[in-house]
Motif scaffolding. Structure first.
Motif, PDB file in Angstrom:
ATOM      1  N   SER A  86      64.510  26.807  26.934  1.00 55.77           N
ATOM      2  CA  SER A  86      63.024  26.427  26.903  1.00 55.77           C
ATOM      3  C   SER A  86      62.284  25.734  27.874  1.00 55.77           C
ATOM      4  O   SER A  86      61.078  25.771  28.500  1.00 55.77           O
ATOM      5  CB  SER A  86      62.372  25.676  25.533  1.00 55.77           C
ATOM      6  N   VAL A  87      63.162  24.711  28.425  1.00 58.62           N
ATOM      7  CA  VAL A  87      62.635  24.002  29.738  1.00 58.62           C
ATOM      8  C   VAL A  87      62.486  24.692  30.754  1.00 58.62           C
ATOM      9  O   VAL A  87      61.666  24.644  31.675  1.00 58.62           O
ATOM     10  CB  VAL A  87      63.647  22.708  29.846  1.00 58.62           C
ATOM     11  N   ARG A  88      63.489  25.699  31.079  1.00 57.49           N
ATOM     12  CA  ARG A  88      63.405  26.589  32.134  1.00 57.49           C
ATOM     13  C   ARG A  88      62.154  27.430  32.148  1.00 57.49           C
ATOM     14  O   ARG A  88      61.612  27.647  33.085  1.00 57.49           O
ATOM     15  CB  ARG A  88      64.751  27.485  32.172  1.00 57.49           C
ATOM     16  N   ARG A  89      62.035  27.860  31.034  1.00 57.46           N
ATOM     17  CA  ARG A  89      60.807  28.952  30.670  1.00 57.46           C
ATOM     18  C   ARG A  89      59.430  28.001  30.901  1.00 57.46           C
ATOM     19  O   ARG A  89      58.530  28.768  31.659  1.00 57.46           O
ATOM     20  CB  ARG A  89      60.666  29.344  29.215  1.00 57.46           C
ATOM     21  N   ILE A  90      59.409  26.949  30.522  1.00 58.05           N
ATOM     22  CA  ILE A  90      58.474  25.986  30.708  1.00 58.05           C
ATOM     23  C   ILE A  90      58.168  25.792  32.217  1.00 58.05           C
ATOM     24  O   ILE A  90      56.984  26.026  32.742  1.00 58.05           O
ATOM     25  CB  ILE A  90      58.296  24.878  29.838  1.00 58.05           C
TER      26      ILE A  90
ATOM     27  N   GLU B 259      68.061  15.450  29.382  1.00 55.90           N
ATOM     28  CA  GLU B 259      69.088  16.281  29.943  1.00 55.90           C
ATOM     29  C   GLU B 259      68.736  17.362  30.420  1.00 55.90           C
ATOM     30  O   GLU B 259      69.223  18.068  31.712  1.00 55.90           O
ATOM     31  CB  GLU B 259      70.466  16.160  29.124  1.00 55.90           C
ATOM     32  N   ALA B 260      68.021  18.275  29.577  1.00 54.81           N
ATOM     33  CA  ALA B 260      67.613  19.515  29.970  1.00 54.81           C
ATOM     34  C   ALA B 260      66.486  19.635  31.224  1.00 54.81           C
ATOM     35  O   ALA B 260      66.546  20.411  32.200  1.00 54.81           O
ATOM     36  CB  ALA B 260      66.903  20.315  28.727  1.00 54.81           C
ATOM     37  N   TYR B 261      65.484  18.765  31.108  1.00 56.74           N
ATOM     38  CA  TYR B 261      64.633  18.264  32.211  1.00 56.74           C
ATOM     39  C   TYR B 261      65.698  18.259  33.676  1.00 56.74           C
ATOM     40  O   TYR B 261      65.312  18.912  34.540  1.00 56.74           O
ATOM     41  CB  TYR B 261      63.601  17.476  32.132  1.00 56.74           C
ATOM     42  N   ARG B 262      66.191  17.282  33.452  1.00 56.89           N
ATOM     43  CA  ARG B 262      66.995  16.950  34.632  1.00 56.89           C
ATOM     44  C   ARG B 262      67.855  17.888  35.458  1.00 56.89           C
ATOM     45  O   ARG B 262      68.162  17.782  36.422  1.00 56.89           O
ATOM     46  CB  ARG B 262      68.125  15.659  34.349  1.00 56.89           C
ATOM     47  N   LEU B 263      68.531  18.623  34.237  1.00 55.93           N
ATOM     48  CA  LEU B 263      69.342  19.927  35.015  1.00 55.93           C
ATOM     49  C   LEU B 263      68.227  20.922  35.519  1.00 55.93           C
ATOM     50  O   LEU B 263      68.657  21.760  36.575  1.00 55.93           O
ATOM     51  CB  LEU B 263      70.371  20.320  34.198  1.00 55.93           C
ATOM     52  N   GLY B 264      67.227  21.316  34.819  1.00 57.29           N
ATOM     53  CA  GLY B 264      66.411  22.580  35.274  1.00 57.29           C
ATOM     54  C   GLY B 264      65.246  22.073  36.270  1.00 57.29           C
ATOM     55  O   GLY B 264      64.520  22.924  36.614  1.00 57.29           O
TER      56      GLY B 264
ATOM     57  N   MET C  86      53.730  27.028  26.065  1.00 56.06           N
ATOM     58  CA  MET C  86      54.800  26.905  24.937  1.00 56.06           C
ATOM     59  C   MET C  86      55.907  27.623  25.002  1.00 56.06           C
ATOM     60  O   MET C  86      55.875  28.906  25.221  1.00 56.06           O
ATOM     61  CB  MET C  86      53.794  27.216  23.533  1.00 56.06           C
ATOM     62  N   ALA C  87      57.217  27.086  24.815  1.00 49.84           N
ATOM     63  CA  ALA C  87      58.498  27.718  24.615  1.00 49.84           C
ATOM     64  C   ALA C  87      59.006  26.954  23.663  1.00 49.84           C
ATOM     65  O   ALA C  87      59.483  25.951  23.686  1.00 49.84           O
ATOM     66  CB  ALA C  87      59.024  27.524  26.005  1.00 49.84           C
ATOM     67  N   TYR C  88      59.229  27.564  22.479  1.00 47.89           N
ATOM     68  CA  TYR C  88      59.639  26.944  21.272  1.00 47.89           C
ATOM     69  C   TYR C  88      61.126  26.323  21.575  1.00 47.89           C
ATOM     70  O   TYR C  88      62.004  27.126  22.214  1.00 47.89           O
ATOM     71  CB  TYR C  88      59.822  28.020  20.035  1.00 47.89           C
ATOM     72  N   PRO C  89      61.670  25.175  21.120  1.00 45.88           N
ATOM     73  CA  PRO C  89      60.707  24.276  20.385  1.00 45.88           C
ATOM     74  C   PRO C  89      59.951  22.851  20.929  1.00 45.88           C
ATOM     75  O   PRO C  89      59.819  22.290  20.532  1.00 45.88           O
ATOM     76  CB  PRO C  89      61.791  23.637  19.669  1.00 45.88           C
ATOM     77  N   TRP C  90      59.651  23.575  22.183  1.00 42.90           N
ATOM     78  CA  TRP C  90      58.667  22.528  23.031  1.00 42.90           C
ATOM     79  C   TRP C  90      57.329  23.111  23.511  1.00 42.90           C
ATOM     80  O   TRP C  90      57.136  24.245  23.763  1.00 42.90           O
ATOM     81  CB  TRP C  90      59.517  22.137  24.173  1.00 42.90           C
ATOM     82  N   ARG C  91      56.411  22.325  23.517  1.00 40.66           N
ATOM     83  CA  ARG C  91      55.279  22.527  24.049  1.00 40.66           C
ATOM     84  C   ARG C  91      54.742  21.579  25.250  1.00 40.66           C
ATOM     85  O   ARG C  91      55.215  20.356  25.122  1.00 40.66           O
ATOM     86  CB  ARG C  91      53.859  22.494  23.076  1.00 40.66           C
ATOM     87  N   ALA C  92      54.247  22.140  26.485  1.00 42.70           N
ATOM     88  CA  ALA C  92      54.137  21.078  27.402  1.00 42.70           C
ATOM     89  C   ALA C  92      52.619  21.263  27.953  1.00 42.70           C
ATOM     90  O   ALA C  92      52.022  22.275  27.828  1.00 42.70           O
ATOM     91  CB  ALA C  92      55.033  21.632  28.650  1.00 42.70           C
TER      92      ALA C  92
END
Length: 135
Positions: A117-121, A82-87, A36-42
């Motif tokens: 949040s993507v980077r943290r996840i 986009e955040a996933y693509r870059l991270g 969990m990394a707000y606002p996303w959960r993986a």
């Protein structure tokens, strides 16, 4: 993968792979994990593939319960993609992992928050993969 674009083989489309991620038997065996990394959960799991591809596959889910308007759901999917693509390049370069990103906030969030949040996840997933392979 070379470059920063998203390739078809990086998208999680297989119904059986998605069912394995959310099946109760996989949860009992410790086969999938949640971050969990707000606002996303993986929700993710290591998935050996018969085709030999070692790139991570992902799926994005923005529930109608959280964002009522379709325009808002589409916008958050685009921001997340986009955040996933870059991270993704730095963290999970050659790991055969299936990841589902689930939106948990009730309002739209800015692009910078999604990137953080993507980077943290992804870093947490990479950490747990390295600790599991060392054991």
């Amino acid at each position: 993968m070379t470059g920063l674009r998203l390739y078809k083989k990086e998208k999680l489309c297989s119904l059986t792979a998605i069912e394995q991620l959310f099946s109760p038997s996989a949860k009992a065996d410790g086969g999938n994990n949640s971050v969990m990394a707000y606002p996303w959960r993986a929700v993710w799991r290591r998935s050996p593939r018969p085709d030999g591809c070692t790139c991570p596959r992902f799926l994005i889910s923005v529930p109608k319960k959280r964002l009522k308007k379709a325009v808002d759901r589409v916008r958050m999917r685009r921001v997340m993609r986009e955040a996933y693509r870059l991270g993704r390049v730095a963290e999970l370069a050659e790991q055969p992992v299936d990841i589902v990103f689930i939106y948990v906030a009730d309002k739209l969030t800015p692009h910078t928050m999604a990137q953080k949040s993507v980077r943290r996840i992804l870093s947490r997933i990479a950490e747990s993969l390295t600790t599991k392979t060392e054991e």
